[in-house]
Each structure stands twice: as structure tokens, then as C-alpha cells.
Design an enzyme around this catalytic site. Structure first.
Site, PDB file in Angstrom:
ATOM      1  N   GLY A 243       0.791  -1.231   0.000  1.00 42.48           N
ATOM      2  CA  GLY A 243       0.000   0.000   0.000  1.00 42.48           C
ATOM      3  C   GLY A 243       0.819   1.275   0.000  1.00 42.48           C
ATOM      4  N   ARG A 319      -6.900   3.236 -14.988  1.00 44.56           N
ATOM      5  CA  ARG A 319      -6.928   3.918 -13.690  1.00 44.56           C
ATOM      6  C   ARG A 319      -7.693   5.247 -13.697  1.00 44.56           C
ATOM      7  NH1 ARG A 319      -3.398   5.422 -10.878  1.00 44.56           N
ATOM      8  NH2 ARG A 319      -4.121   4.492  -8.950  1.00 44.56           N
ATOM      9  N   TYR A 323     -10.764   4.989 -11.168  1.00 43.03           N
ATOM     10  CA  TYR A 323     -10.536   5.615  -9.860  1.00 43.03           C
ATOM     11  C   TYR A 323     -10.456   7.138  -9.935  1.00 43.03           C
ATOM     12  CZ  TYR A 323      -8.398   0.950  -9.525  1.00 43.03           C
ATOM     13  OH  TYR A 323      -8.131  -0.382  -9.607  1.00 43.03           O
ATOM     14  N   CYS A 348     -15.255   4.049 -27.036  1.00 41.25           N
ATOM     15  CA  CYS A 348     -16.604   4.638 -27.047  1.00 41.25           C
ATOM     16  C   CYS A 348     -17.211   4.631 -25.658  1.00 41.25           C
ATOM     17  CB  CYS A 348     -17.486   3.878 -28.034  1.00 41.25           C
ATOM     18  SG  CYS A 348     -16.818   3.991 -29.679  1.00 41.25           S
TER      19      CYS A 348
END
Ligand code: LLP
Length: 418
Positions: A243, A319, A323, A348
Site C-alpha cells: 500500500g 486507472r 478511480y 466509445c
């Protein structure tokens, strides 16, 4: 070295002009991922050295980037692997990672995956539920073998990250809740011939900029480990998870080696210095060292809006769409100057949008999408009938290997067969 420049935290980055040269040298079409293998090697070495003691283990989270060159590189610098599928386990083993340096995580490991983990004799299967313990026991019995098991606990620590990358909070699907831990240990202790309890793990979530939430979750792991030992039971390791964040342009984060030093300090402070420490970083070892190079296929002025449409889209790097992530985008051949353009992909979907970046009055055709070494290629898809990007590996400023896009013929044939 020539062709590199330093980012705000002193990391060497491939410069735009070197990227152009490398793309020409590799002779691959855009979009293509280029990885600075030396940068990955150096970052990993700093981390493994920070752990100082060879007892401890950096288990590289293979999901971040499973390219063989990268897994081999981190392994050469002393890292093991954290895998979440049978296929990732096969990559780790195939790349030369010793089985006793591999841990397996995941909320839904299939029987086949458990069998592979057991027969490969990996360091530990990190179980995520009471129900999974039953399945691991059954597979271990079927294979007449003891499973080395650690409990992945839910640390119940909320972190300041996008909801999709926070895993340690109360309602997450991951890990065993505090109130079920007693039952989990009891279950492990009931079948010592099939189950060997070796560790306590957690992973609080991704993109931690600061060390404090990591240590808070690690503190919970230590509490559980101490209680287990106070009950007179042996334990081999604590695993604080990964993390560690990186700087995507919004400010510096603590470096992997700093997270590791803090984790070691905590271990000592909790009186657990005789245990092995495992950390599971993915993004921080590879993210800053990968660039997605794309070509502008179309400039479009629509009213007051300026769009630069790339040949890379959300299928290549998901990403931003998934997010709301920002990946710095800059022209390859010149410094990023106003005016700003909305940079979008060809897919699209309205979500196929990388954000607004300065590309100059009349942008040249190649752009670099930065910090794409982690969760880039590994999350790529062929949505809209688009080919997977190529990958180019760079060592000492030269192309050292290439994994070329498989192209589209196989895709077309399979769709026609379906
Ligand atoms: N260990 C476990 C059990 C994990 O689930 C993960 C990541 C890691 C380690 C490595 O975390 P890292 O050091 O890379 O943050 N696709 C998302 C990230 C998903 C992370 C999933 N688990 C993204 O692109 O931001």
C-alpha cells in the site's frame, strides 16, 4: 545518466527525448509501455536493504506488474512474491522466486489454486475467512500435506484513499473480522496434521502517502500476534501488507524504505523482534518507472473545447476511468506548455478521459503518460476490439527486451468462433 531526469523526490525518470529514441529502437507501434528496469531494481534494493536482516521478506505484489523481466528483477534484488492467483504463482515460480518466499492472498482462491499453492510448498496461504480455512483443510487432507496458513485480519482502519483501493475497513470483503479470530485460531488448532498456523497478515489499502495509517493497521496485526503468543502458541511471521503510495503529481509520499524502517521499529517496540516481518508492496516498486507512450491520432476543436484524442485509451490504462486517477501527460518532444487540452482515448465511453494537460499550441504527435508502471498493462483489456499494448524493457538507457502486442488477428478469430 544521459536521457534521464530527476523527479521531485530524486527518482531518475526516462526523459521525453530518450523515450522517442527507445520507441524507434524497439520498432513497436504505440501505445506501448516502457519500463526503466534499473529504476525498479534500485528501488527494490533500497527496500530490501532497509530491512537489513535477511530473515525479513519483501513479498512483491505481482498483481501490480507481472512481467517476467520485472518479477526476475525484483527477485534478483532479494524480493519474494505475493500472488493472488494460480497463474501469478506460476509466473513467480517461473521467474525463479523460491517457493518459501511466496505468499498467496485472495478472497476467492479456487480448489485448483489451493492445490497448486500446497504442492508448490509456498511460505503461506493467507486465509481470508473461516469458511476458507475449511476448504484449505480439505485440500491439505486430500493431498496428505500440512498447509502453512496465516490469518489475514481486517484491521478496521479507514484510510484516506479512493473507496476502490481501501481494503482494511470494517465492511470490506477482505480479511477475517476481529470477532471471528478466536474461532479461526481454534479451527486451525483442531487439525494440526492439516493446518499449521504460521502468521498474521493484513493489507489496509493502497496509495498511502503517509506512514501513520500503515503503522496503525500494523499495530492491530501485532496485537493479534502477541495475543496468540501469550496463549503459548508458536508463530513465524507478521505481514503488514503493501500500500505504499507514489507521487502521481499531487505531492511527495514516503518512500518504500521509509515504510519498511518504520515497520521494523514497530516490530521491536511491540516486543516481536524475533518474528519475521513481511511487507507486500506492489505499486511503489514499479509505478514510477513505467511510462505509457501514445500517439495523438486526432486533434479536435469543438466550440471552446480542445480535445487531443490518443491511440491509448481506458483499455490500455484504466486507472483514470476507474478511480478518477491522474497520470501526468506531457509531449515527448518539448516541455509541457499552455494551452491545455482535454486528453481522451478512442474508446466509445465518456469515462475514456485522462484529464486536462498542457500540450502546447500545436501538439506534436507523441505523448508520455507517466507513472504507469503499476496497474497499467496488467489491467489492460481488448474492449472495442483494441489490441493489447506492447511492453518495452529498458536497461542502462537501451532496449533490453520487448514483449510485442499479440495484435488483433487472434481477437477477430476468437470473436468469430464464439
Ligand atoms: N497485498 C495485498 C493483499 C493487496 O491486495 C495489494 C493490492 C497489495 C499487497 C499491493 O498493494 P500496493 O503496494 O500495490 O498498493 N488497481 C488499483 C490498486 C489495487 C490494489 C489491490 N491490492 C490501482 O490501480 O490503484
Amino acid at each position: 545518466m544521459f536521457g534521464f531526469r530527476r523527479d521531485a523526490q530524486g527518482r531518475a525518470m526516462l526523459s521525453g527525448s530518450l523515450l522517442s529514441d527507445l520507441l524507434a529502437e524497439a520498432r513497436v507501434a504505440t501505445p506501448a509501455y516502457l519500463y526503466d528496469v534499473d529504476g525498479i531494481s534500485h528501488e527494490t534494493r533500497e527496500l530490501t536493504q532497509a530491512l537489513a536482516d535477511s530473515r525479513h521478506l519483501v513479498a512483491y505484489a505481482v498483481k501490480a506488474n507481472s512481467a517476467g523481466t520485472i518479477v526476475r528483477t525484483v527477485a534478483e534484488q532479494g524480493a519474494g512474491a505475493d500472488v493472488v492467483s494460480g497463474a501469478e504463482l506460476r509466473v513467480a515460480l517461473g521467474a525463479g522466486v523460491a517457493p518459501d518466499r511466496i505468499v498467496m492472498s485472495g478472497v476467492g482462491k479456487s480448489d485448483d489454486e489451493l492445490d497448486l499453492a500446497l504442492s508448490s510448498k509456498i511460505r503461506s496461504i493467507q486465509v481470508e475467512s473461516l469458511e476458507e480455512i475449511e476448504r484449505v483443510a480439505a485440500r491439505a487432507q486430500a493431498l496428505s500435506q500440512a498447509a502453512r496458513v496465516s490469518l489475514r485480519i481486517k484491521p478496521d482502519v479507514a484510510i484516506d484513499s479512493h473507496a476502490h483501493v481501501a481494503t482494511g475497513h470494517d465492511e470490506a470483503k477482505f480479511g477475517i473480522a476481529q470477532q471471528d479470530l478466536g474461532a479461526a485460531w481454534d479451527r486451525l488448532d483442531r487439525s494440526p496434521e492439516a493446518l499449521r498456523a504460521v502468521g498474521v497478515s493484513s493489507h489496509v489499502g493502497s496509495m498511502l502517502a503517509a506512514i501513520e495509517p500503515y503503522l496503525e493497521a500494523a499495530g492491530r496485526v501485532c496485537e493479534v500476534a502477541r495475543a496468540r503468543r501469550a496463549a503459548g502458541k508458536p508463530l513465524e511471521f507478521v505481514n503488514f501488507g503493501g500500500g505504499f503510495g507514489i507521487d502521481y503529481g499531487s505531492g511527495p509520499t514516503a518512500r518504500p524504505a521509509e515504510f519498511a524502517r518504520a515497520a521494523l521499529w514497530l516490530l521491536g517496540q511491540q516486543g516481536l523482534h524475533d518474528l519475521q516481518l513481511i511487507v507486500e508492496p506492489g505499486r511503489s516498486l514499479v509505478g514510477p518507472y513505467g511510462v505509457l507512450v501514445a500517439r495523438i491520432v486526432q486533434l479536435k476543436q469543438s466550440g471552446s473545447q480542445r480535445f487531443a484524442v490518443l491511440d491509448a485509451g481506458m483499455n490500455d490504462l484504466i486507472r483514470p476511468a476507474l478511480y478518477g486517477a491522474r497520470h501526468r501527460i506531457e509531449p515527448l518532444s518539448e516541455p509541457p506548455l499552455p494551452p491545455a487540452w482535454r486528453v481522451v482515448g478512442p474508446v466509445c465511453e465518456s469515462a475514456d478521459d485522462f484529464g486536462v494537460y498542457d500540450l502546447g499550441e500545436s501538439p506534436a504527435d507523441l505523448v508520455a503518460i507517466r507513472d504507469a508502471g503499476a496497474y497499467g498493462f496488467v489491467m489492460a483489456s481488448q474492449y472495442n476490439g483494441r489490441r493489447l499494448p506492447s511492453e518495452v524493457f529498458v536497461t542502462r538507457g537501451r532496449v533490453s527486451s520487448i514483449s510485442e502486442s499479440p495484435g488483433l488477428d487472434a481477437w477477430v478469430a476468437r470473436r468469430l468462433q464464439a
